[in-house]
Scaffold this motif. Structure first.
Motif, short mmCIF file in Angstrom:
data_model
loop_
_atom_site.label_atom_id
_atom_site.label_comp_id
_atom_site.label_asym_id
_atom_site.label_seq_id
_atom_site.Cartn_x
_atom_site.Cartn_y
_atom_site.Cartn_z
N GLU A 127 0.83 -1.20 0.00
CA GLU A 127 0.00 0.00 0.00
C GLU A 127 0.87 1.26 0.00
OE1 GLU A 127 -3.07 -1.02 -0.29
OE2 GLU A 127 -3.75 1.03 -0.65
N LEU A 128 1.94 1.21 0.80
CA LEU A 128 2.82 2.37 0.87
C LEU A 128 3.51 2.60 -0.47
CD1 LEU A 128 4.36 1.91 4.43
CD2 LEU A 128 2.58 3.50 3.71
N ARG A 129 3.81 1.48 -1.17
CA ARG A 129 4.39 1.63 -2.51
C ARG A 129 3.40 2.33 -3.43
NH1 ARG A 129 6.48 -3.43 -1.91
NH2 ARG A 129 4.71 -4.38 -2.95
N ILE A 130 2.13 1.92 -3.31
CA ILE A 130 1.10 2.53 -4.17
C ILE A 130 1.02 4.03 -3.88
CG2 ILE A 130 -1.36 2.58 -4.71
CD1 ILE A 130 -1.44 -0.40 -4.25
N PHE A 131 1.10 4.40 -2.61
CA PHE A 131 1.07 5.83 -2.24
C PHE A 131 2.18 6.58 -2.96
CE2 PHE A 131 -1.18 5.98 2.15
CZ PHE A 131 -2.32 5.53 1.54
N ARG A 132 3.35 5.93 -2.99
CA ARG A 132 4.48 6.60 -3.63
C ARG A 132 4.28 6.71 -5.13
NH1 ARG A 132 8.35 3.73 -0.66
NH2 ARG A 132 8.76 2.40 -2.46
N GLN A 133 3.72 5.65 -5.69
CA GLN A 133 3.52 5.61 -7.15
C GLN A 133 2.48 6.61 -7.62
OE1 GLN A 133 4.66 3.44 -9.73
NE2 GLN A 133 6.35 3.28 -8.29
N ARG A 134 1.37 6.66 -6.89
CA ARG A 134 0.26 7.47 -7.36
C ARG A 134 -0.07 8.55 -6.33
NH1 ARG A 134 -4.66 5.39 -9.95
NH2 ARG A 134 -4.45 7.54 -10.60
N PRO A 135 0.30 9.76 -6.63
CA PRO A 135 0.13 10.84 -5.64
C PRO A 135 -1.34 11.15 -5.33
CG PRO A 135 0.83 11.72 -7.75
CD PRO A 135 0.91 10.23 -7.87
N ILE A 136 -2.26 10.60 -6.14
CA ILE A 136 -3.67 10.96 -5.98
C ILE A 136 -4.18 10.64 -4.57
CG2 ILE A 136 -4.52 8.77 -6.92
CD1 ILE A 136 -6.82 10.39 -8.13
N TYR A 137 -3.66 9.56 -3.94
CA TYR A 137 -4.18 9.17 -2.63
C TYR A 137 -3.86 10.23 -1.59
CZ TYR A 137 -5.00 4.68 -4.74
OH TYR A 137 -5.46 3.69 -5.54
N LEU A 138 -2.62 10.66 -1.58
CA LEU A 138 -2.25 11.65 -0.57
C LEU A 138 -2.80 13.03 -0.93
CD1 LEU A 138 1.36 10.54 0.34
CD2 LEU A 138 -0.78 10.07 1.50
N LEU A 139 -2.85 13.29 -2.23
CA LEU A 139 -3.39 14.57 -2.69
C LEU A 139 -4.88 14.65 -2.33
CD1 LEU A 139 -1.98 16.83 -4.24
CD2 LEU A 139 -3.09 16.00 -6.31
N GLY A 140 -5.59 13.53 -2.57
CA GLY A 140 -7.03 13.48 -2.30
C GLY A 140 -7.36 13.49 -0.83
N SER A 141 -6.42 13.07 0.03
CA SER A 141 -6.73 13.07 1.46
C SER A 141 -6.08 14.27 2.16
CB SER A 141 -6.29 11.75 2.10
OG SER A 141 -4.96 11.47 1.76
N ILE A 142 -4.76 14.25 2.22
CA ILE A 142 -4.09 15.33 2.96
C ILE A 142 -4.28 16.67 2.25
CG2 ILE A 142 -1.87 16.17 3.81
CD1 ILE A 142 -1.01 13.29 4.16
N GLY A 143 -4.10 16.66 0.92
CA GLY A 143 -4.24 17.91 0.16
C GLY A 143 -5.63 18.49 0.32
N ALA A 144 -6.64 17.63 0.14
CA ALA A 144 -8.02 18.11 0.18
C ALA A 144 -8.39 18.65 1.56
CB ALA A 144 -8.97 16.99 -0.21
N ILE A 145 -8.01 17.90 2.61
CA ILE A 145 -8.42 18.34 3.94
C ILE A 145 -7.66 19.61 4.34
CG2 ILE A 145 -6.82 17.00 5.39
CD1 ILE A 145 -10.54 17.27 6.10
N THR A 146 -6.43 19.74 3.88
CA THR A 146 -5.69 20.96 4.18
C THR A 146 -6.39 22.16 3.54
OG1 THR A 146 -3.68 19.65 4.08
CG2 THR A 146 -3.42 22.03 4.10
#
Lengths: 389, 428
Positions: free
Chosen positions: A14-33
């Motif tokens: 899962e952590l590899r996927i996070f690194r590969q596809r920024p959408i997960y962190l962008l959609g969670s941390i980015g959006a809530i920020t």
């Protein structure tokens, strides 16, 4: 031990996927920020001030001018003068002023001669907060003016100054706004809007994460990682996302009640518990939705519908009691609704465990939802027999 | 002359081809159909059902009457008779009332102190205490409004009684008590109904958001399958962006004018929302608003590269759009930065224009500023979407060249990016 190894493998994947596809962190941390910055700065004033209030002064006397000055001096209002009612009405209709007061011709003369001139005001209730606050302001001002007129008469009659107040105002009201003393809209809305946004983001991102495995056909690979155990796969994913979303939630709570000093009667530690439970319940709901509809696009659309409806059905804007009876029961199907009860108990009334324990149970009940669909989801993951687009 | 005619004809042919092709795409994609026709048609109905009543009546409150005099009893009776609150409990002391409040059985407490009646008799100001539940401002508003209205009424009554006792006639007393009577008008939303103001705003937000999500979904799909809309006009060789953008826009525009008419004209009629506007004014607004939304969506959908990512990245914007319209939080109180930010969205102006014309019943002049803003937005977004298509088209046409350069670069550095990617996903 085997289970733990499986779970660890999923976590690494899962952590590899996070690194590969920024959408997960962008959609969670980015959006809530973005949302946090938005809501905390948007309601910066707390209570709007200097609302434009239109006045048509047909009298143009010292009394009317005094009234206008007083109105302008209130914190809420800022006077906008109009020459005639037609112009003022147009401005009110276009939302440029919140209200229009019409001071009748010859008001001063009529008041002096005890002829009771009628003061008329118009409100635009379509610009809601502005209209409601203008209403409050006008009502206060006109009653004060009436009081002032009465005071003049009583003074002229020689009533002593101390006794005048008791006569003008036999009853007064002392309002206590529990938990939000300054009637701050920022406190009221951000307190709930941000957890609501978090719920929306959790549901969408988690559905997307589970759906992406189907969409890109990697679901079999995921199951291979866990030797075919769906439960391990889900647990692994859950651990990663729970840590991520709980961290976001905790920062959110610290931000609201510690850094921004939002009033809280109870303990911030209990709010930590509330937000973690909200995270878990929302994740369960996401698994339930994708489990019922293992078609990524459909699940996302339903998830979007569900989480956006949550804003309305939680009842922090329009209370649930005011919704049609057949809708009211639905409110319980939203984790946010239970979070709202929990938060009300803790933040406003410091209810403590005795106050909010039913909500803990309600939120925990959501955790059973995934169990009902885990088999179906596994079927979809193994057979990949649902449309991916 | 002949050449020009040929150009026009080719232009029209391309335009029709592109518009038809886009329509074909829309109707053959289940996801887009779901958003346009199921969400677009059902969402407005759903929200109308949820906000059907829109007015909170009879908020339960507790009363602690320590005075137990005729004045307090009359006050309580009148309070109970208001639309806003209902006396759910009469408590012996504040402890009991507080407990009820914590148990959420009541949303407000009204306390009459022991000396309430005495003070009135002594012609002093006697104070009642009101405690409000602030978890929802409508509770607060109800409790505050009802207690204040009853207070004003009671004050008038007590004063009239006193003046009568002092030998004044009714007319004299009325002249003294209320020298300036007032007349209240709330023409557009009489009871401050939550649904009337909110639904008028939500309806247009639905138009914008469903159009944006649907279009982004389609754009994402096409990109995933390497057949981006920008690669359509092969024979144009990078020219004629105008007809691509206009042709695609026309397909969505046609669909959304129909959906827009349904949302802005038919739905309010079904649920009895106020429709005070002139039909042709609303049509004019829709014309501007839908065109604006089409090019707004076209511009921002260029950011979407994968089919579903639009939900993950932009769903949270829907509630924010609603706040930015200025219908709930007044525009004058919106901080400068967010005011400028709100100019990005067609809804900011569309909603205000719709409220002014349809709900309040103004004519086009009440939406003058908004219409101008919508026009400017349309022009800007049309330009931006054309530029976006142009850039993407250029990239697609020079893809091989770019790939070659990339490969050369990779060779130079000595890393095989693709193999690395594959390994990472497979977890080897």
């Amino acid at each position: 031990m085997k289970t733990w190894n499986n779970i660890k493998a999923v976590i690494r994947r899962e952590l590899r996927i996070f690194r590969q596809r920024p959408i997960y962190l962008l959609g969670s941390i980015g959006a809530i920020t973005f949302c946090t910055v938005f809501f905390l700065t948007f309601f910066r004033d707390g209570l709007p001030h200097d609302l434009p209030m239109g006045i048509v002064d047909n009298d143009d006397s010292s009394l009317s001018r005094n009234f206008i000055q007083q109105m302008d001096a209130t914190q809420l209002g800022k006077v906008v003068m109009f020459d005639n009612f037609e112009e003022a009405r147009e401005a009110m209709m276009s939302g440029k002023v919140t209200s229009v007061c019409v001071i009748p011709e010859g008001m001063y003369a009529d008041v002096s001669a005890n002829r009771r001139p009628v003061f008329t005001y118009y409100l635009n209730g379509l610009y809601f907060v502005g209209g409601a606050l203008a209403y409050k302001n006008i009502l206060t001002m006109i009653n004060l003016t009436n009081g002032a007129v009465q005071r003049q008469v009583l003074r002229a009659k020689g009533v002593n100054e101390n006794a005048i107040m008791g006569r003008i105002q036999p009853i007064s009201i002392d309002t206590h706004q529990i938990g939000n003393v300054t009637t701050n809209y920022g406190y009221y809305l951000s307190n709930m809007m941000l957890p609501a946004m978090l719920e929306l983001i959790i549901i969408i991102v988690f559905i997307y994460s589970l759906g992406a495995e189907l969409k890109y056909g990697t679901s079999r690979h995921l199951l291979k990682t866990t030797d075919g155990s769906m439960l391990d796969a889900l647990l692994g994913k859950l651990i990663v996302y729970t840590v991520l979303f709980s961290a976001i939630g905790l920062v959110l709570i610290i931000c609201l009640y510690h850094w921004m000093h939002f009033p809280i009667a109870g303990s911030i530690w209990n709010m930590f518990l509330a937000i973690v439970l909200l995270v878990l319940a929302s994740e369960s709901m996401a698994i339930f939705i994708i489990g019922c509809l293992p078609i990524p696009r459909l699940a996302l659309s339903v998830g979007a519908l569900y989480s956006v409806l949550g804003f309305s059905l939680t009842g922090f804007t329009l209370p649930v009691e005011a919704l049609p009876p057949y809708i009211q029961g639905l409110a319980a199907a939203f984790p946010l609704r239970h979070y709202f009860h929990f938060y009300t108990q803790e933040v406003y009334f410091a209810g403590g465990f005795a106050g909010w324990y039913p909500e803990v149970i309600h939120l925990l009940l959501f955790l059973f939802l995934p169990l009902t669909v885990i088999k179906r989801l596994k079927g979809a993951y193994v057979n990949q027999n649902f449309p991916t687009n | 002359m002949a050449k020009r005619e040929t150009y026009a004809r080719t232009w029209l042919k391309d335009f029709c081809y592109i518009a038809c092709n886009e329509l074909k795409q829309i109707f053959s994609d289940g996801g887009v159909m779901l958003i346009f026709f199921v969400a677009g048609l059902l969402y407005p109905l759903l929200y109308n059902v949820v906000y059907l009543n829109g007015i909170l009546n009879d908020t339960p409150i507790a009363v602690v009457d320590e005075a137990a005099c005729s004045e307090s009893r009359r006050y309580i009776r009148e309070l109970d008779a208001t639309r806003e609150v209902e006396i759910a409990y009469k408590c012996i002391n504040m402890d009991e009332a507080e407990r009820l409040m914590k148990e959420r059985k009541v949303n407000g407490i009204v306390l009459f102190p022991r000396d309430f009646g005495e003070k009135i008799q002594r012609m002093e100001t006697s104070t009642i205490s009101v405690y409000c539940d602030m978890s929802c401002f409508l509770y607060y508003k109800n409790v505050l409004m009802s207690t204040n209205h009853v207070m004003l009424h009671e004050i008038g009554r007590i004063q009239v009684e006193r003046y009568a006792a002092a030998g004044f006639t009714d007319i004299e007393a009325a002249q003294l008590v209320q020298g300036i009577p007032y007349e209240e008008n709330n023409p557009y939303n009489q009871a401050f109904s939550y649904s009337i103001f909110l639904l008028s705003a939500i309806l247009l937000v639905i138009i914008q958001q469903t159009l944006f999500y649907g279009m982004s979904l389609l754009v994402g799909t096409q990109r995933e399958q390497n057949r981006s809309f920008a690669s359509l006009p092969y024979h144009l060789q990078g020219h004629g962006m105008g007809r691509v953008v206009l042709g695609r826009g026309f397909a969505y525009w046609g669909l959304y004018m129909a959906i827009g008419i349904y949302i802005a004209l038919i739905v309010p009629a079904i649920f009895g929302l106020p429709q005070r506007g002139q039909f042709w004014n609303i049509m004019a607004l829709l014309l501007f608003f839908v065109t604006d939304c089409v090019y707004f969506s076209m511009t921002f959908s260029t950011l979407i590269t994968k089919r579903e990512s639009v939900f993950v990245l932009f769903l949270f914007m829907s509630p924010i759009c609603l706040f930015l319209t200025g219908t709930s939080w007044p525009t004058t109180a919106i901080p400068g930065f967010w005011k400028v930010f709100s100019y990005i969205f067609p809804t900011t102006f569309g909603v205000q224009a719709f409220i002014n014309m349809s709900t309040a019943g103004g004519d086009l002049s009440t939406a003058h500023d908004q219409m101008i803003a919508l026009t400017i937005q349309t022009v800007v977004y049309f330009f931006l979407s054309t530029v976006a298509v142009y850039i993407e088209n250029w990239i697609i046409r020079h893809k091989e060249e770019i790939e070659e350069r990339k490969a050369a670069l990779e060779k130079e550095i000595g890393i095989d990016f693709h193999e690395e990617d594959r390994k990472m996903i497979a977890g080897e």
